[in-house]
Design a protein around this motif. Structure first.
Motif, mmCIF file in Angstrom:
data_model
loop_
_atom_site.group_PDB
_atom_site.id
_atom_site.type_symbol
_atom_site.label_atom_id
_atom_site.label_comp_id
_atom_site.label_asym_id
_atom_site.label_seq_id
_atom_site.Cartn_x
_atom_site.Cartn_y
_atom_site.Cartn_z
ATOM 1 N N ALA A 123 8.961 1.702 -11.815
ATOM 2 C CA ALA A 123 8.262 1.402 -10.563
ATOM 3 C C ALA A 123 7.311 2.519 -10.138
ATOM 4 C CB ALA A 123 9.285 1.130 -9.460
ATOM 5 N N ALA A 124 7.718 3.775 -10.299
ATOM 6 C CA ALA A 124 6.872 4.891 -9.855
ATOM 7 C C ALA A 124 5.575 4.939 -10.665
ATOM 8 C CB ALA A 124 7.634 6.213 -9.996
ATOM 9 N N ASP A 125 5.660 4.647 -11.947
ATOM 10 C CA ASP A 125 4.462 4.653 -12.797
ATOM 11 C C ASP A 125 3.556 3.470 -12.448
ATOM 12 O OD1 ASP A 125 5.414 6.903 -14.223
ATOM 13 O OD2 ASP A 125 6.679 5.606 -15.453
ATOM 14 N N VAL A 126 4.179 2.335 -12.155
ATOM 15 C CA VAL A 126 3.419 1.143 -11.774
ATOM 16 C C VAL A 126 2.700 1.387 -10.448
ATOM 17 C CG1 VAL A 126 3.657 -1.272 -11.061
ATOM 18 C CG2 VAL A 126 4.919 -0.420 -13.052
ATOM 19 N N ALA A 127 3.394 2.013 -9.498
ATOM 20 C CA ALA A 127 2.802 2.299 -8.184
ATOM 21 C C ALA A 127 1.576 3.193 -8.312
ATOM 22 C CB ALA A 127 3.840 2.933 -7.268
ATOM 23 N N GLU A 128 1.624 4.135 -9.235
ATOM 24 C CA GLU A 128 0.476 5.032 -9.456
ATOM 25 C C GLU A 128 -0.704 4.293 -10.075
ATOM 26 O OE1 GLU A 128 2.588 9.315 -10.463
ATOM 27 O OE2 GLU A 128 1.478 8.269 -12.032
ATOM 28 N N ALA A 129 -0.396 3.316 -10.930
ATOM 29 C CA ALA A 129 -1.443 2.688 -11.744
ATOM 30 C C ALA A 129 -2.111 1.482 -11.082
ATOM 31 C CB ALA A 129 -0.856 2.249 -13.082
ATOM 32 N N THR A 130 -1.404 0.785 -10.195
ATOM 33 C CA THR A 130 -1.922 -0.496 -9.713
ATOM 34 C C THR A 130 -3.156 -0.349 -8.817
ATOM 35 O OG1 THR A 130 -1.337 -2.585 -8.648
ATOM 36 C CG2 THR A 130 -0.442 -0.579 -7.659
ATOM 37 N N ASN A 131 -3.983 -1.386 -8.852
ATOM 38 C CA ASN A 131 -5.164 -1.456 -7.972
ATOM 39 C C ASN A 131 -4.871 -2.267 -6.713
ATOM 40 O OD1 ASN A 131 -6.972 -0.020 -9.650
ATOM 41 N ND2 ASN A 131 -7.246 -1.825 -10.938
ATOM 42 N N ILE A 132 -3.658 -2.807 -6.594
ATOM 43 C CA ILE A 132 -3.318 -3.654 -5.438
ATOM 44 C C ILE A 132 -2.897 -2.765 -4.268
ATOM 45 C CG2 ILE A 132 -1.666 -5.385 -4.583
ATOM 46 C CD1 ILE A 132 -1.679 -6.529 -7.468
ATOM 47 N N PRO A 133 -3.507 -2.967 -3.082
ATOM 48 C CA PRO A 133 -3.158 -2.134 -1.927
ATOM 49 C C PRO A 133 -1.676 -2.244 -1.565
ATOM 50 C CG PRO A 133 -5.104 -3.486 -1.480
ATOM 51 C CD PRO A 133 -4.535 -3.973 -2.764
ATOM 52 N N ARG A 134 -1.086 -1.113 -1.176
ATOM 53 C CA ARG A 134 0.340 -1.088 -0.821
ATOM 54 C C ARG A 134 0.550 -1.720 0.553
ATOM 55 N NH1 ARG A 134 4.179 4.334 -0.656
ATOM 56 N NH2 ARG A 134 6.009 3.302 0.244
ATOM 57 N N PRO A 135 1.461 -2.677 0.672
ATOM 58 C CA PRO A 135 1.723 -3.281 1.986
ATOM 59 C C PRO A 135 2.656 -2.383 2.799
ATOM 60 C CG PRO A 135 3.159 -4.263 0.349
ATOM 61 C CD PRO A 135 2.323 -3.243 -0.380
ATOM 62 N N PRO A 136 2.749 -2.615 4.128
ATOM 63 C CA PRO A 136 3.725 -1.854 4.904
ATOM 64 C C PRO A 136 5.147 -2.288 4.538
ATOM 65 C CG PRO A 136 2.763 -3.594 6.233
ATOM 66 C CD PRO A 136 2.023 -3.606 4.925
ATOM 67 N N LYS A 137 6.134 -1.438 4.888
ATOM 68 C CA LYS A 137 7.524 -1.819 4.582
ATOM 69 C C LYS A 137 8.005 -2.948 5.490
ATOM 70 C CE LYS A 137 9.180 2.712 2.939
ATOM 71 N NZ LYS A 137 8.283 3.723 3.518
ATOM 72 N N GLY A 138 7.432 -3.036 6.685
ATOM 73 C CA GLY A 138 7.903 -3.992 7.685
ATOM 74 C C GLY A 138 7.467 -5.420 7.420
ATOM 75 N N ARG A 139 7.957 -6.323 8.287
ATOM 76 C CA ARG A 139 7.695 -7.757 8.137
ATOM 77 C C ARG A 139 6.341 -8.105 8.758
ATOM 78 N NH1 ARG A 139 11.908 -12.150 10.507
ATOM 79 N NH2 ARG A 139 13.189 -11.313 8.831
ATOM 80 N N GLU A 140 5.619 -8.992 8.102
ATOM 81 C CA GLU A 140 4.322 -9.439 8.620
ATOM 82 C C GLU A 140 4.333 -10.958 8.805
ATOM 83 O OE1 GLU A 140 0.938 -6.536 7.102
ATOM 84 O OE2 GLU A 140 2.025 -7.385 5.416
ATOM 85 N N GLU A 141 3.346 -11.461 9.581
ATOM 86 C CA GLU A 141 3.240 -12.903 9.813
ATOM 87 C C GLU A 141 2.853 -13.619 8.515
ATOM 88 O OE1 GLU A 141 0.250 -13.351 12.754
ATOM 89 O OE2 GLU A 141 1.495 -12.562 14.388
ATOM 90 N N VAL A 142 3.189 -14.917 8.456
ATOM 91 C CA VAL A 142 2.918 -15.716 7.256
ATOM 92 C C VAL A 142 1.451 -15.661 6.810
ATOM 93 C CG1 VAL A 142 2.772 -18.114 6.442
ATOM 94 C CG2 VAL A 142 4.915 -17.239 7.402
ATOM 95 N N PRO A 143 0.471 -15.860 7.711
ATOM 96 C CA PRO A 143 -0.920 -15.828 7.226
ATOM 97 C C PRO A 143 -1.297 -14.480 6.613
ATOM 98 C CG PRO A 143 -0.802 -16.797 9.424
ATOM 99 C CD PRO A 143 0.556 -16.220 9.141
ATOM 100 N N VAL A 144 -0.708 -13.406 7.125
ATOM 101 C CA VAL A 144 -0.987 -12.074 6.565
ATOM 102 C C VAL A 144 -0.318 -11.935 5.202
ATOM 103 C CG1 VAL A 144 -0.803 -9.582 6.951
ATOM 104 C CG2 VAL A 144 -1.189 -11.127 8.891
ATOM 105 N N GLN A 145 0.916 -12.423 5.096
ATOM 106 C CA GLN A 145 1.617 -12.380 3.803
ATOM 107 C C GLN A 145 0.799 -13.122 2.742
ATOM 108 O OE1 GLN A 145 5.412 -14.215 4.900
ATOM 109 N NE2 GLN A 145 6.412 -12.221 4.728
ATOM 110 N N ILE A 146 0.341 -14.330 3.095
ATOM 111 C CA ILE A 146 -0.404 -15.135 2.117
ATOM 112 C C ILE A 146 -1.739 -14.477 1.785
ATOM 113 C CG2 ILE A 146 -1.532 -17.369 1.748
ATOM 114 C CD1 ILE A 146 0.768 -18.669 3.283
ATOM 115 N N SER A 147 -2.392 -13.908 2.792
ATOM 116 C CA SER A 147 -3.671 -13.217 2.531
ATOM 117 C C SER A 147 -3.476 -12.062 1.562
ATOM 118 C CB SER A 147 -4.267 -12.700 3.848
ATOM 119 O OG SER A 147 -4.574 -13.786 4.681
ATOM 120 N N ARG A 148 -2.401 -11.299 1.751
ATOM 121 C CA ARG A 148 -2.126 -10.181 0.829
ATOM 122 C C ARG A 148 -1.908 -10.679 -0.593
ATOM 123 N NH1 ARG A 148 -1.436 -5.318 2.977
ATOM 124 N NH2 ARG A 148 -0.795 -5.218 5.165
ATOM 125 N N LEU A 149 -1.169 -11.787 -0.702
ATOM 126 C CA LEU A 149 -0.906 -12.346 -2.034
ATOM 127 C C LEU A 149 -2.207 -12.816 -2.694
ATOM 128 C CD1 LEU A 149 2.375 -14.273 -1.206
ATOM 129 C CD2 LEU A 149 2.165 -12.418 -2.878
#
Ligand SMILES: [Fe+2]
Length: 207
Positions: A123-149
């Motif tokens: 996981a640590a190596d993947v986190a360094e390499a990915t181009n996908i923005p890191r989401p917050p640890k907390g819960r978000e609303e459905v439209p935000v979850q889907i937008s991130r996906l």
């Protein structure tokens, strides 16, 4: 090497002395040695492709692997944290997509290995390499979850299209096939299923 002796009752009358080594069943833990293949190197296999082509495909596949692993994690996070009136359907949909992405992860990682390379795994190596923005640890609303996906899917798909073209150019047909038949096809359908949730149409009465 020390041995111990114990007596053994064989027939109720005679006793036979047996010898055993108490170290034999002891696991030898904590072993260390140098890596047999450093990350980023290629082992040449008789696969009909040059080492240069394998190197190029492995680097591109590793980027797609890191982004796909992150996308799968994002699906898992949203599977657990989803809320609201569409909880049930989205909880199941996110899990279905997570499972499908997990299958892709194994296919991509094993293609990297069969090209003689080494795939990202931790996981640590993947986190360094990915181009996908890191989401917050907390819960978000459905439209935000889907937008991130959807953002994460687009990053994977853009990378997969570019890498599929490059693989075709280099004659790496297997990589091209994996990217087109699996990564792109699966991603496109998942994007469709997600995006339709963000169309604001009435449920019971038309406008
Ligand atoms: Fe679950």
């Amino acid at each position: 090497m020390s041995t111990k002796t114990r007596t053994h009752e064989t027939d109720g009358h005679s006793k036979k002395a047996l010898h055993y080594n108490p170290q034999l069943a002891q696991p030898k833990i904590g072993q260390e040695a140098a890596e047999i293949q450093p990350f980023g190197t290629i082992v040449k296999l008789p696969n009909g492709l040059s080492q240069k082509v394998c190197q190029d495909s492995v680097e591109r596949l590793n980027q797609i692997l890191a982004d796909t692993m992150t996308l799968a994690d994002l699906y898992h996070k949203h599977h657990w944290q989803v809320s609201g009136k569409t909880f049930y359907q989205l909880h199941l949909l996110f899990d279905k997509h997570y499972e499908e992405q997990t299958e892709l992860i194994d296919k991509i990682a094993e293609r990297i290995q069969l090209l003689g390379g080494l795939s990202y795994a931790m996981a640590a190596d993947v986190a360094e390499a990915t181009n996908i923005p890191r989401p917050p640890k907390g819960r978000e609303e459905v439209p935000v979850q889907i937008s991130r996906l959807l953002t994460a899917h687009e990053i994977v798909l853009q990378g997969a299209h570019a890498s599929a073209r490059k693989a075709a150019e280099l004659g790496d047909d297997g990589t091209n096939d994996l990217l087109v038949s699996d990564v792109i096809r699966t991603g496109e359908i998942q994007v469709w299923f997600l995006a339709e949730h963000l169309v604001d149409v009435p449920l019971t009465q038309s406008n």
